[in-house]
Design a protein around this motif. Structure first.
Motif, PDB file in Angstrom:
ATOM      1  N   LEU A  50     -38.069   4.028 -32.751  1.00 31.30           N
ATOM      2  CA  LEU A  50     -37.162   5.014 -32.165  1.00 31.30           C
ATOM      3  C   LEU A  50     -37.379   5.156 -30.661  1.00 31.30           C
ATOM      4  O   LEU A  50     -36.417   5.279 -29.900  1.00 31.30           O
ATOM      5  N   GLN A  51     -38.628   5.138 -30.245  1.00 26.81           N
ATOM      6  CA  GLN A  51     -38.927   5.227 -28.817  1.00 26.81           C
ATOM      7  C   GLN A  51     -38.431   3.982 -28.087  1.00 26.81           C
ATOM      8  O   GLN A  51     -37.906   4.077 -26.978  1.00 26.81           O
ATOM      9  N   MET A  52     -38.583   2.800 -28.698  1.00 31.00           N
ATOM     10  CA  MET A  52     -38.090   1.572 -28.083  1.00 31.00           C
ATOM     11  C   MET A  52     -36.571   1.630 -27.918  1.00 31.00           C
ATOM     12  O   MET A  52     -36.030   1.257 -26.875  1.00 31.00           O
ATOM     13  N   LEU A  53     -35.876   2.128 -28.929  1.00 29.62           N
ATOM     14  CA  LEU A  53     -34.415   2.234 -28.837  1.00 29.62           C
ATOM     15  C   LEU A  53     -34.014   3.219 -27.742  1.00 29.62           C
ATOM     16  O   LEU A  53     -33.031   3.003 -27.038  1.00 29.62           O
ATOM     17  N   ARG A  54     -34.787   4.279 -27.577  1.00 27.19           N
ATOM     18  CA  ARG A  54     -34.496   5.276 -26.536  1.00 27.19           C
ATOM     19  C   ARG A  54     -34.728   4.678 -25.147  1.00 27.19           C
ATOM     20  O   ARG A  54     -33.969   4.959 -24.209  1.00 27.19           O
ATOM     21  N   ILE A  55     -35.752   3.864 -24.994  1.00 31.45           N
ATOM     22  CA  ILE A  55     -36.030   3.227 -23.705  1.00 31.45           C
ATOM     23  C   ILE A  55     -34.921   2.254 -23.346  1.00 31.45           C
ATOM     24  O   ILE A  55     -34.468   2.193 -22.210  1.00 31.45           O
ATOM     25  N   ARG A  56     -34.452   1.529 -24.337  1.00 33.39           N
ATOM     26  CA  ARG A  56     -33.397   0.533 -24.092  1.00 33.39           C
ATOM     27  C   ARG A  56     -32.063   1.165 -23.744  1.00 33.39           C
ATOM     28  O   ARG A  56     -31.321   0.668 -22.919  1.00 33.39           O
ATOM     29  N   ASP A  57     -31.711   2.229 -24.461  1.00 35.19           N
ATOM     30  CA  ASP A  57     -30.398   2.851 -24.286  1.00 35.19           C
ATOM     31  C   ASP A  57     -30.594   4.351 -24.065  1.00 35.19           C
ATOM     32  O   ASP A  57     -30.433   5.151 -24.980  1.00 35.19           O
ATOM     33  N   PRO A  58     -30.944   4.771 -22.842  1.00 34.20           N
ATOM     34  CA  PRO A  58     -31.339   6.162 -22.608  1.00 34.20           C
ATOM     35  C   PRO A  58     -30.215   7.181 -22.695  1.00 34.20           C
ATOM     36  O   PRO A  58     -30.479   8.350 -22.782  1.00 34.20           O
TER      37      PRO A  58
ATOM     38  N   PHE B 173     -42.268  -9.028 -26.216  1.00 37.35           N
ATOM     39  CA  PHE B 173     -41.833  -7.690 -25.826  1.00 37.35           C
ATOM     40  C   PHE B 173     -43.043  -6.833 -25.468  1.00 37.35           C
ATOM     41  O   PHE B 173     -44.055  -6.844 -26.156  1.00 37.35           O
ATOM     42  N   ASP B 174     -42.940  -6.062 -24.389  1.00 39.44           N
ATOM     43  CA  ASP B 174     -44.034  -5.219 -23.921  1.00 39.44           C
ATOM     44  C   ASP B 174     -44.091  -3.952 -24.774  1.00 39.44           C
ATOM     45  O   ASP B 174     -43.404  -2.972 -24.507  1.00 39.44           O
ATOM     46  N   LEU B 175     -44.927  -3.988 -25.813  1.00 42.98           N
ATOM     47  CA  LEU B 175     -45.073  -2.836 -26.705  1.00 42.98           C
ATOM     48  C   LEU B 175     -45.906  -1.731 -26.071  1.00 42.98           C
ATOM     49  O   LEU B 175     -45.855  -0.585 -26.511  1.00 42.98           O
ATOM     50  N   ALA B 176     -46.672  -2.046 -25.024  1.00 51.86           N
ATOM     51  CA  ALA B 176     -47.488  -1.040 -24.350  1.00 51.86           C
ATOM     52  C   ALA B 176     -46.618  -0.012 -23.628  1.00 51.86           C
ATOM     53  O   ALA B 176     -47.055   1.110 -23.393  1.00 51.86           O
ATOM     54  N   SER B 177     -45.390  -0.388 -23.278  1.00 52.69           N
ATOM     55  CA  SER B 177     -44.496   0.556 -22.606  1.00 52.69           C
ATOM     56  C   SER B 177     -43.933   1.601 -23.557  1.00 52.69           C
ATOM     57  O   SER B 177     -43.385   2.600 -23.125  1.00 52.69           O
ATOM     58  N   VAL B 178     -44.073   1.359 -24.852  1.00 53.14           N
ATOM     59  CA  VAL B 178     -43.581   2.301 -25.860  1.00 53.14           C
ATOM     60  C   VAL B 178     -44.735   3.211 -26.256  1.00 53.14           C
ATOM     61  O   VAL B 178     -45.670   2.797 -26.926  1.00 53.14           O
TER      62      VAL B 178
END
Length: 115
Positions: free
Chosen positions: A106-114, A39-44
């Motif tokens: 939380l940021q990852m969840l927001r990116i996945r389901d905006p 998973f690309d953690l740099a995008s978070v």
């Protein structure tokens, strides 16, 4: 992963996507990618959000505890300094990794389901 599982993984310092790989590359540096799931953690990007919340939480706990001790027992100022300064530093540092992991999840969840 579901929201609750991702949050628990972030609090434990694990990848919020798979819950297995380590999230951090140092004390607070987030890895660019998860070594387990890729998973690309740099995008978070969490910015300074975790540090801001942690400073407020630690300051509130220590500040009001010091005030309560002062009102109840009136210790000398040097005793306050010996007790409260190391406590606020330890509390802030101790909460920083779980806080950063939580903000990342939380940021990852927001990116996945905006929504």
């Amino acid at each position: 992963m579901l929201g609750g599982q991702a949050i628990r993984a972030g609090l434990r310092g694990r990848c919020p996507n798979c819950g297995q790989g380590p999230l951090f590359q140092g004390f607070l540096k987030v890895r660019p990618t998860c070594g387990t799931c890729g998973f690309d953690l740099a995008s978070v990007e969490t910015g300074d959000g975790a540090a801001t919340f942690i400073m407020q939480i630690a300051g509130f706990i220590v500040g009001f505890s010091a005030l309560a001790v002062e009102i109840a027992w009136h210790p000398p100022i040097w005793l306050h300094l010996i007790i409260w300064l190391p406590l606020v530093a330890a509390l802030a540092l101790g909460l920083m990794r779980p806080g950063k992991g939580l903000m990342t999840a939380l940021q990852m969840l927001r990116i996945r389901d905006p929504k």
